[in-house]
Design an enzyme around this catalytic site. Structure first.
Site, PDB file in Angstrom:
ATOM      1  N   SER A  71       0.796  -1.244   0.000  1.00 18.60           N
ATOM      2  CA  SER A  71       0.000   0.000   0.000  1.00 18.60           C
ATOM      3  C   SER A  71       0.817   1.277   0.000  1.00 18.60           C
ATOM      4  O   SER A  71       0.237   2.370  -0.035  1.00 18.60           O
ATOM      5  CB  SER A  71      -0.962   0.002   1.184  1.00 18.60           C
ATOM      6  OG  SER A  71      -2.018  -0.898   0.953  1.00 18.60           O
ATOM      7  N   LYS A  74      -0.049   3.747  -2.624  1.00 17.83           N
ATOM      8  CA  LYS A  74      -1.082   4.777  -2.479  1.00 17.83           C
ATOM      9  C   LYS A  74      -0.502   6.190  -2.374  1.00 17.83           C
ATOM     10  O   LYS A  74      -1.237   7.167  -2.556  1.00 17.83           O
ATOM     11  CB  LYS A  74      -1.974   4.456  -1.280  1.00 17.83           C
ATOM     12  CG  LYS A  74      -2.860   3.236  -1.543  1.00 17.83           C
ATOM     13  CD  LYS A  74      -3.573   2.748  -0.300  1.00 17.83           C
ATOM     14  CE  LYS A  74      -4.459   1.557  -0.666  1.00 17.83           C
ATOM     15  NZ  LYS A  74      -4.512   0.542   0.385  1.00 17.83           N
ATOM     16  N   SER A 133      -5.742   3.232   4.943  1.00 18.95           N
ATOM     17  CA  SER A 133      -5.229   2.572   3.733  1.00 18.95           C
ATOM     18  C   SER A 133      -6.356   1.938   2.922  1.00 18.95           C
ATOM     19  O   SER A 133      -6.278   0.794   2.479  1.00 18.95           O
ATOM     20  CB  SER A 133      -4.184   1.507   4.118  1.00 18.95           C
ATOM     21  OG  SER A 133      -3.388   1.153   3.017  1.00 18.95           O
ATOM     22  N   LYS A 249       3.547   6.557   4.974  1.00 17.21           N
ATOM     23  CA  LYS A 249       2.604   5.494   4.620  1.00 17.21           C
ATOM     24  C   LYS A 249       3.162   4.092   4.861  1.00 17.21           C
ATOM     25  O   LYS A 249       4.300   3.798   4.532  1.00 17.21           O
ATOM     26  CB  LYS A 249       2.223   5.628   3.134  1.00 17.21           C
ATOM     27  CG  LYS A 249       1.129   4.663   2.663  1.00 17.21           C
ATOM     28  CD  LYS A 249      -0.226   5.070   3.171  1.00 17.21           C
ATOM     29  CE  LYS A 249      -1.310   4.043   2.855  1.00 17.21           C
ATOM     30  NZ  LYS A 249      -1.214   2.835   3.699  1.00 17.21           N
TER      31      LYS A 249
END
Length: 298
Positions: A71, A74, A133, A249
């Site tokens: 993720s 993202k 997320s 992140k």
């Protein structure tokens, strides 16, 4: 006799003082070398750290090795959205059934738990993307900001934007085939490339505000015209546990293992970096903290 011994003692004492003085004056001229900072050992397959102000590399471990990103992908999803011309962050997006079906179809992937029919803003989708997320939020953004007459065409268009942005940032060892990190065989990057991406994304004040938020409560309009609140917590374990953390992140997955793109500021110095394929959630956090400590020390 006694006087003679005293005289010897005095002369010795004076000699000792002169010697000590010589040592002190020499020491003043040649300062002792600074304590060397030991390069940390991390469990992650790949790691990279740089000084965000100067762009100088501070640490590398397989920094240019292509690895699955999970993720952390993202970050690019958000970057592409925030790079749109005439972007209206308050524009409303209606949550489609396809977004929630996608979560179920992908073995209940990480989700912002968006409710079909709700109207949420682009800004709220960015929070849903980066804090819990949400793969549903990622899908909604790709559908909104891709171009084409079908959802599939819009997603394909959005992926093209992700890859062209990567190219423009000099991310030479990166390719995206998904908007959220649930790859289809060709979704990869490197610790160096992801750090470049994060550094670029952090130039956006909206992005910075979102990724440093530990938790948020967002009010959305329901299909019937009422409202509901979405409560989202940030998956970044450094927020609140590592002084100075400003983002960015997490990522995980069967292939990606445990990833984290991180940034912190202390005494005016911002250190930014990435760990990919750590062996556990705890080790991912420990790896990042080690690299941040090292980055601030060198």
């Amino acid at each position: 006799m006694i006087t003679g011994i005293k005289g010897v003692r005095i002369r010795r004492a004076a000699a000792a003082v002169i010697t000590a003085g010589a040592v002190l004056s020499t020491g003043a001229l040649t300062a002792a070398p600074a304590q060397a900072v030991t390069k940390p050992t991390i469990t992650a397959k790949g790691g990279y750290v740089m000084n965000n102000g100067t762009g100088k590399s501070l640490y590398t471990k397989a920094a240019d090795t292509k690895l699955s990103t999970g993720s952390t992908t993202k970050i690019m999803t958000a970057k592409v959205v925030l790079s749109q011309s005439n972007l209206n962050l308050d524009a409303k997006v209606t949550v489609q059934k396809a977004y929630s079906d996608y979560i179920v179809d992908n073995n209940y992937a990480s989700s912002a738990h968006l409710i079909v029919g709700d109207k949420v803003t682009v800004r709220q989708l960015l929070y849903g993307l980066m804090l819990p997320s949400g793969c549903d939020a990622a899908y909604a953004l790709a559908d909104k900001f891709g171009s084409g007459s079908t959802r599939a065409a819009r997603v394909k268009s959005f992926l093209s934007k992700m890859n062209s942005t990567a190219k423009s940032l000099g991310m030479t060892n990166t390719h995206f085939d998904s908007f959220d990190g649930i790859g289809h065989g060709s979704n990869y990057s490197t610790p160096r490339d992801l750090t470049k991406l994060a550094s670029s994304a952090m130039k956006s004040s909206t992005f910075r505000t979102v990724v440093k938020t530990k938790s948020t409560k967002q009010k959305a309009t329901t299909k019937s015209g009422g409202y509901r609140y979405y409560n989202w917590d940030n998956t970044n374990p450094l927020l609140g546990t590592y002084t100075g953390t400003i983002g960015v992140k997490t990522g995980s997955g069967p292939e990606a293992k445990f990833c984290l793109v991180f940034a912190a500021t202390r005494n005016g110095k911002t250190v930014i970096g990435t760990v990919l394929a750590s062996t556990s959630v705890a080790n991912r956090t420990a790896d990042a903290k080690k690299l941040l400590n090292y980055g601030f020390a060198v």
